[in-house]
Every structure is written in C-alpha cells, then in structure tokens.
Design an enzyme around this catalytic site. Sequence first.
Site, PDB file in Angstrom:
ATOM      1  N   TYR A  30      -2.454  -0.293  10.202  1.00 49.75           N
ATOM      2  CA  TYR A  30      -2.454  -0.702   8.780  1.00 49.75           C
ATOM      3  C   TYR A  30      -1.140  -0.278   8.124  1.00 49.75           C
ATOM      4  O   TYR A  30      -0.515  -1.056   7.394  1.00 49.75           O
ATOM      5  CB  TYR A  30      -3.657  -0.061   8.092  1.00 49.75           C
ATOM      6  CG  TYR A  30      -3.819  -0.411   6.629  1.00 49.75           C
ATOM      7  CD1 TYR A  30      -4.395  -1.618   6.234  1.00 49.75           C
ATOM      8  CD2 TYR A  30      -3.435   0.481   5.635  1.00 49.75           C
ATOM      9  CE1 TYR A  30      -4.566  -1.929   4.886  1.00 49.75           C
ATOM     10  CE2 TYR A  30      -3.607   0.189   4.288  1.00 49.75           C
ATOM     11  CZ  TYR A  30      -4.169  -1.019   3.912  1.00 49.75           C
ATOM     12  OH  TYR A  30      -4.337  -1.309   2.573  1.00 49.75           O
ATOM     13  N   SER A  60       0.858  -1.197   0.000  1.00 49.73           N
ATOM     14  CA  SER A  60       0.000   0.000   0.000  1.00 49.73           C
ATOM     15  C   SER A  60       0.893   1.245   0.000  1.00 49.73           C
ATOM     16  O   SER A  60       2.065   1.171   0.376  1.00 49.73           O
ATOM     17  CB  SER A  60      -0.842  -0.023   1.283  1.00 49.73           C
ATOM     18  OG  SER A  60      -1.317   1.252   1.605  1.00 49.73           O
TER      19      SER A  60
END
Length: 275
Positions: A171, A158
Amino acid sequence: MTKKVAVVTGGSGVLGNEFCKALAYNGYKVAIIGRDKEKSADLIKEIEANNEIAIAVSADVTDRKSLEDAAEFIEKTLGSCDLLLNGAGGNHPKGTSSEEYYSEDIANKPDATSFFDLEADGIDFVFRLNFMGTLLPCQVFGKQMLNKAEATIINISSMSALCPLTKIPAYSAAKAAINNFTQWLAVHFAKTNIRVNAIAPGFFLTQQNHKLLKTDEGKWTSRAEKIITHTPMARFGEAHELVGTLLWLADSKASGFVNGVVIPVDGGFAAYSGV
Ligand SMILES: NC(=O)c1ccc[n+]([C@@H]2O[C@H](COP(=O)([O-])OP(=O)(O)OC[C@H]3O[C@@H](n4cnc5c(N)ncnc54)[C@H](O)[C@@H]3O)[C@@H](O)[C@H]2O)c1
C-alpha cells in the site's frame, strides 16, 4: 449556473461519500463509479433529496474496458467529465505483515506473517487497485477533458506515500507511486487545461482500516493509539474535513496555478518527527 460533471471512483466508500456530496452541493452533476452500483443507492437518494444530480455506474477501476463503457454511459447521461476524483483504493491482508520489525523470533509465532510470507498476488492486488486504478481512469476520462477550457484530476494519496507505515509495504509503495504519477501527469498535461493534484489524507476511520484500528470490543488498537500519539492534533480526522481542500483544488479561480502537488490533510502528522 451550468453544472459541470464530476466522476468519483470509490464514491460509495466512507471518504468517497463525503466527496460526492460536496461536489453535488457545489455545482457538479456526480457520476459515482464502483464495482457494485447498488452500494451507492442510499447516497444517490440523499443527493436527490437535496435536489441535486447523481448517478451510479458499475465499473472496476482496474479494468480499462469497464471504465470505457462507464465513460460512454456517463457522457451520454450527464455530459463529458470536467473533474475526475480517483478515490478507489485500499489494502489487502496478503500484502500486510503482522510484525512491525523483523526478528528471528517470528518463526516461533505460528499466526505471524513476516515480510517473507507476503504473497505476490496480494501485493499485485494492492498495486493494481491503487496505482493502475488511478492511472486507467486518468487515461479513459482524461480524453474527455482535453478540449475543455478547464478540467481537474484529483488523486487520493496517503501519509504512507511520504514515509511508509509499518506492516503495509505494498500500500505504501503504491501510494508513493500515486504521488510520483501525480507530478508526472501534471507536467504531461501542462499544455492542456487539465490540472492534476492529489490529497494525502491523514488518518480517518473507515471500513478499509477498521480491523487495524478497532478491536472486536470497539476499543482503539495499539496501532490506533500510536497514530493518535503521532498526530499533533491528537485525534483521527473527520471525512468532512477533507472537503475544503477538495473544493479548493476543484476551483480553478481559487487554485488555477496549483498543479502537481500533494496536499496533506492530516492534523499535523506529516510535520511531526515524533520528538
Ligand atoms: N481512511 C483513511 O484513513 C485513508 C487515509 C489515506 C488515504 N485513504 C484513501 O482514501 C481512499 C478512500 O478510502 P476510504 O477510506 O473511503 O475507503 P473505503 O474502503 O470506504 O472506500 C474505498 C472505495 O473504493 C471502492 N473500490 C475498491 N476496489 C474497487 C475497484 N476495483 N473498482 C472500483 N471501486 C473500487 C470500494 O467499493 C469503496 O467504495 C482510498 O484511496 C484510500 O486508500 C484513506
């Protein structure tokens, strides 16, 4: 052409759907792993309608035993794994702060979640899903890949891994761990024929980030507007725009010397300093 076997975790998700179709239409029999195999029923119908092969298998990527059962079933049904795509991932509200910046003021906002309010089980959930949920499938399916002439693992990272996004510390750290692990495993497997790489998608509207990006009225949130402003191409990505990178990484003729890298597909987000 003899078809190879691709295992896609999180294949019923928005990006996962696109990954499964791309692999099915480009020489792979696809095994879709998710907690509930019924979620992949429509996707399988669509792939079969195009005369290609896909099966759904229920397994939890954070549970090694369920992955081992899935691996055994897939090997018997389709053959051993040639390509593993670790697409399962996501965030959790308990690992998400409501404010970008800490200030004393937060005490006066009853609905706010500060860094100090984040709950260990939420953070643990996010680490287990993203990091362990990548490492465990590599252990389980990696064994099937060892004796192949060529095999590939593709992890999904990501933008948050390169430079952490505000509000989502768990995250961000878990995806950073995936980058680090991608390099580690590429080195560890370098004397086998397994290459290990990752794709770092920019911003794509999916169910996991919907609440952060769209209001109940269907408008962009201020966070979504910030993302668009920070993306030089000034838009969100479309899931199909990840496919070229996936197929390139999958194809050892095209990318046979590419190993241990994380490729951003992000409309220029990672290249832009904001000024
Ligand atoms: N959407 C984006 O903008 C974006 C950006 C960067 C990275 N990503 C990453 O891409 C991947 C796919 O995300 P998406 O946007 O398609 O999200 P999604 O929520 O649509 O898909 C996630 C999938 O993972 C599955 N899953 C969740 N927990 C699981 C578990 N324990 N075991 C097995 N399967 C499980 C879900 O059922 C779902 O099919 C994720 O790793 C995500 O972090 C997404």
